[in-house]
Design an enzyme around this catalytic site. Structure first.
Site, PDB file in Angstrom:
ATOM      1  N   LEU A 153       0.834  -1.212   0.000  1.00 16.13           N
ATOM      2  CA  LEU A 153       0.000   0.000   0.000  1.00 16.13           C
ATOM      3  C   LEU A 153       0.866   1.259   0.000  1.00 16.13           C
ATOM      4  O   LEU A 153       1.988   1.261   0.479  1.00 16.13           O
ATOM      5  CB  LEU A 153      -0.962   0.006   1.194  1.00 16.13           C
ATOM      6  CG  LEU A 153      -0.428   0.032   2.624  1.00 16.13           C
ATOM      7  CD1 LEU A 153       0.067   1.399   3.037  1.00 16.13           C
ATOM      8  CD2 LEU A 153      -1.505  -0.442   3.578  1.00 16.13           C
ATOM      9  N   CYS A 263       9.559   4.148   3.388  1.00 16.56           N
ATOM     10  CA  CYS A 263       9.930   2.861   2.784  1.00 16.56           C
ATOM     11  C   CYS A 263      11.135   2.922   1.834  1.00 16.56           C
ATOM     12  O   CYS A 263      12.145   2.269   2.096  1.00 16.56           O
ATOM     13  CB  CYS A 263       8.734   2.282   2.036  1.00 16.56           C
ATOM     14  SG  CYS A 263       7.414   1.809   3.153  1.00 16.56           S
ATOM     15  N   LYS A 324       5.166  13.171   0.778  1.00 16.76           N
ATOM     16  CA  LYS A 324       4.271  13.272  -0.370  1.00 16.76           C
ATOM     17  C   LYS A 324       2.936  13.803   0.128  1.00 16.76           C
ATOM     18  O   LYS A 324       2.726  13.875   1.345  1.00 16.76           O
ATOM     19  CB  LYS A 324       4.125  11.928  -1.076  1.00 16.76           C
ATOM     20  CG  LYS A 324       3.456  10.848  -0.258  1.00 16.76           C
ATOM     21  CD  LYS A 324       3.179   9.689  -1.173  1.00 16.76           C
ATOM     22  CE  LYS A 324       2.732   8.465  -0.475  1.00 16.76           C
ATOM     23  NZ  LYS A 324       2.482   7.355  -1.355  1.00 16.76           N
TER      24      LYS A 324
HETATM   25  N1  LIG Z   1       4.169   2.994   5.785  1.00 19.80           N
HETATM   26  C1  LIG Z   1       4.066   2.430   4.586  1.00 19.80           C
HETATM   27  O1  LIG Z   1       3.641   3.052   3.617  1.00 19.80           O
HETATM   28  C2  LIG Z   1       4.460   0.985   4.386  1.00 19.80           C
HETATM   29  C3  LIG Z   1       4.077   0.322   3.202  1.00 19.80           C
HETATM   30  C4  LIG Z   1       4.421  -1.010   3.032  1.00 19.80           C
HETATM   31  C5  LIG Z   1       5.163  -1.668   4.024  1.00 19.80           C
HETATM   32  N2  LIG Z   1       5.540  -1.002   5.144  1.00 19.80           N
HETATM   33  C6  LIG Z   1       6.282  -1.732   6.177  1.00 19.80           C
HETATM   34  O2  LIG Z   1       5.375  -2.067   7.222  1.00 19.80           O
HETATM   35  C7  LIG Z   1       6.037  -2.038   8.484  1.00 19.80           C
HETATM   36  C8  LIG Z   1       5.325  -1.079   9.424  1.00 19.80           C
HETATM   37  O3  LIG Z   1       5.425   0.218   8.896  1.00 19.80           O
HETATM   38  P1  LIG Z   1       4.563   1.434   9.469  1.00 19.80           P
HETATM   39  O4  LIG Z   1       4.820   2.585   8.574  1.00 19.80           O
HETATM   40  O5  LIG Z   1       3.166   0.982   9.699  1.00 19.80           O
HETATM   41  O6  LIG Z   1       5.301   1.639  10.899  1.00 19.80           O
HETATM   42  P2  LIG Z   1       4.836   2.517  12.130  1.00 19.80           P
HETATM   43  O7  LIG Z   1       6.076   2.956  12.800  1.00 19.80           O
HETATM   44  O8  LIG Z   1       3.824   3.537  11.683  1.00 19.80           O
HETATM   45  O9  LIG Z   1       4.063   1.491  13.075  1.00 19.80           O
HETATM   46  C9  LIG Z   1       4.662   0.440  13.772  1.00 19.80           C
HETATM   47  C10 LIG Z   1       3.901   0.266  15.080  1.00 19.80           C
HETATM   48  O10 LIG Z   1       4.324  -0.945  15.714  1.00 19.80           O
HETATM   49  C11 LIG Z   1       4.265  -0.740  17.109  1.00 19.80           C
HETATM   50  N3  LIG Z   1       5.042  -1.808  17.775  1.00 19.80           N
HETATM   51  C12 LIG Z   1       6.370  -2.036  17.748  1.00 19.80           C
HETATM   52  N4  LIG Z   1       6.678  -3.162  18.435  1.00 19.80           N
HETATM   53  C13 LIG Z   1       5.515  -3.661  18.912  1.00 19.80           C
HETATM   54  C14 LIG Z   1       5.165  -4.819  19.695  1.00 19.80           C
HETATM   55  N5  LIG Z   1       6.079  -5.690  20.093  1.00 19.80           N
HETATM   56  N6  LIG Z   1       3.862  -5.002  20.001  1.00 19.80           N
HETATM   57  C15 LIG Z   1       2.923  -4.131  19.591  1.00 19.80           C
HETATM   58  N7  LIG Z   1       3.182  -3.022  18.831  1.00 19.80           N
HETATM   59  C16 LIG Z   1       4.463  -2.809  18.510  1.00 19.80           C
HETATM   60  C17 LIG Z   1       4.790   0.663  17.293  1.00 19.80           C
HETATM   61  O11 LIG Z   1       4.403   1.216  18.535  1.00 19.80           O
HETATM   62  C18 LIG Z   1       4.146   1.383  16.103  1.00 19.80           C
HETATM   63  O12 LIG Z   1       2.901   1.964  16.445  1.00 19.80           O
HETATM   64  C19 LIG Z   1       7.496  -1.657   8.171  1.00 19.80           C
HETATM   65  O13 LIG Z   1       8.257  -2.833   8.030  1.00 19.80           O
HETATM   66  C20 LIG Z   1       7.390  -0.949   6.843  1.00 19.80           C
HETATM   67  O14 LIG Z   1       8.578  -1.034   6.102  1.00 19.80           O
HETATM   68  C21 LIG Z   1       5.184   0.306   5.358  1.00 19.80           C
END
Ligand SMILES: NC(=O)c1ccc[n+]([C@@H]2O[C@H](COP(=O)([O-])OP(=O)(O)OC[C@H]3O[C@@H](n4cnc5c(N)ncnc54)[C@H](O)[C@@H]3O)[C@@H](O)[C@H]2O)c1
Length: 439
Positions: A153, A263, A324
């Site tokens: 996404l 990302c 963005k």
């Molecule tokens: N943001 C994007 O557009 C996107 C798109 C595709 C993939 N990803 C990938 O998805 C993953 C998450 O990205 P994001 O942007 O959502 O990150 P984010 O930092 O917004 O959210 C991660 C959340 O995980 C929580 N967390 C950490 N350890 C935890 C645990 N043990 N138990 C419960 N909660 C816990 C944190 O408090 C945080 O709220 C990453 O690997 C990222 O590369 C992100």
């Protein structure tokens, strides 16, 4: 299906809300008590179009719950998603997997009955093997299968992307896990979104290969833009001229200030590290990361030259701070590097962003934050569009000119055309096209 989503950030919250919307029973878990308290009160902690309504509707229907404690949600779940962050590890740029492994240990302790443990976080190839080992070591009696299901996404269009994906990638060799995944995604399956079942390691690498390819496309057109500027050509027409070729495709060919976000920067660097670890260096991706890094500071020099070479003591107005439009995410936003470089050159910076100011304030020192494009422009010797929010697409140039010290527009997203801007008496500089500023 009963789903536990571990990590309620940009990916976890959107995925959890969408799965609930498909009719599954979802609990989103996060360690951040402030985040969960806000969600319990009906407040969505991130800016993502349509998300507040989706969360509210599914919470009201009882399909979407929030929790700070993991065990209860995991015990009841058929599918547990790991959607925690995988930031760059400080020092070497490898993906920091500590959040993933901590979550795996906590999940292991709470598993009950057959459970698919699904990594949605972006993780280097082989991470699923390690998650499997950690769970097996923590709980010898656990009945589970570890699956890779990378997420594609885009922030700003996250719900649309989740519900209408180009493809769903599922990496597993386990027949029971495959059934769970098919059941979870069945509503999309019916819409004919292709589900690609692969080996787990292949799925992990698909995600990095996709992001590295997109980063390469952006960087390629950015370098062509530099050449077009010097050679008197127009990069937008070049992008159209090559993008209409189906083998190339029109997307990700917008020249600009370099890619940022949560990302592409971290994933390209992590992939480079993985390549080295496996003795298979990725020279193209290495060049992409280096060129992109240099570009962000180079944008400050573009502003400098639009002002005739000297910006010390001048005020620069920056429109758009997030990496963005349609997100409040400031991670690796080009605005951060650009603003620091402008300040290093002696400029005073004013800034405005429609949604990202709260996130931006702790990251940007000595910036005057304003509440509109027009108040931002007050006293400025140049207005710089860094992020192409819709509200910057039809600026009132007469109003801007009346408050600015000098009518200069530096358009790093090619929102306007030189002819349009010149009609309003502005000098204009953009990316990969001839400008009218005194450089
Ligand atoms: N943001 C994007 O557009 C996107 C798109 C595709 C993939 N990803 C990938 O998805 C993953 C998450 O990205 P994001 O942007 O959502 O990150 P984010 O930092 O917004 O959210 C991660 C959340 O995980 C929580 N967390 C950490 N350890 C935890 C645990 N043990 N138990 C419960 N909660 C816990 C944190 O408090 C945080 O709220 C990453 O690997 C990222 O590369 C992100």
């Amino acid at each position: 299906m009963r789903v536990a989503m571990i990590g309620t950030g940009y990916v976890g919250l959107v995925s959890g809300a969408c799965f609930a919307d498909f009719g599954h029973d979802v609990t989103c878990v996060d360690k951040d008590t402030g985040k969960i308290a806000a969600l319990d009160k009906g407040e969505v902690p991130i800016y993502e179009p349509g998300l507040a309504e989706l969360v509210a509707g599914n919470a009201r229907a009882g399909r979407l719950k929030f929790a700070t404690s993991l065990p209860e949600a995991v015990k009841a779940a058929d599918a547990v998603f790991i959607a925690v962050g995988t930031p760059s590890r400080r020092g070497d740029g490898h993906a920091d997997l500590s959040y993933v492994f901590d979550a795996a240990r906590e999940i292991a302790a709470a598993l009950s009955g057959f459970t698919a443990v699904i990594t949605k976080s972006t993780v280097p190839v082989g991470t699923g093997d390690e998650v499997e080992r950690i769970i097996g070591e923590t709980r010898k009696d656990a009945d589970y299968a570890v699956v890779s299901n990378p997420e594609f996404l885009r922030e700003g269009a996250a719900i649309q992307d989740f519900k209408h994906p180009d493809r769903i990638v599922v990496g597993t060799d386990d027949a029971r896990a495959r059934e769970v995944m098919a059941e979870l995604y069945r509503p999309l399956y019916l819409n004919r979104a292709p589900i690609l079942f692969t080996g787990r390691r292949t799925a992990e690498l698909i995600k990095y290969a996709a992001n590295a390819f997109l980063a390469t496309k952006i960087t390629f057109i950015n370098e062509i833009a530099d050449l077009a500027e010097k050679a008197g050509a127009d990069v937008q027409e070049i992008a159209r001229g090559i993008g209409l070729d189906n083998r190339i495709g029109a997307k990700f060919l917008h020249a600009g200030p370099g890619f940022g976000g949560s990302c592409l920067p971290k994933d390209t660097v992590a992939l480079i590290k993985t390549g080295h670890d496996h003795g298979a260096p990725l020279r193209i991706v290495e060049a992409v990361a280096a060129v992109n890094d240099a570009r962000k500071r180079a944008m400050a020099r573009k502003v400098q030259s639009a002002l005739g070479g000297d910006i010390a003591g001048k005020t620069i107005a920056v429109l758009g701070l997030t990496f963005k439009p349609n997100t409040d995410d400031m991670r690796e936003a080009p605005s951060i590097t650009l603003i620091a470089a402008l300040q290093d050159m002696g400029a005073t910076v004013r800034a405005y962003d429609p949604a990202g100011m709260d996130q931006a304030k702790p990251l940007l020192g000595k910036v005057a934050f304003c509440d509109s494009a027009y108040s931002c422009a007050e006293g400025a010797s140049a207005l710089v569009i860094v992020t192409e929010w819709e509200e910057f697409r039809a600026l009132d140039f007469a109003r801007l000119k009346s408050v600015m010290a000098k009518p200069v527009l530096v358009d790093l997203r090619n929102v306007y055309s030189a002819a349009d801007v010149a009609r309003h008496g502005f000098a204009y500089e953009s990316v990969g096209r001839a400008g009218t500023a005194d450089s």
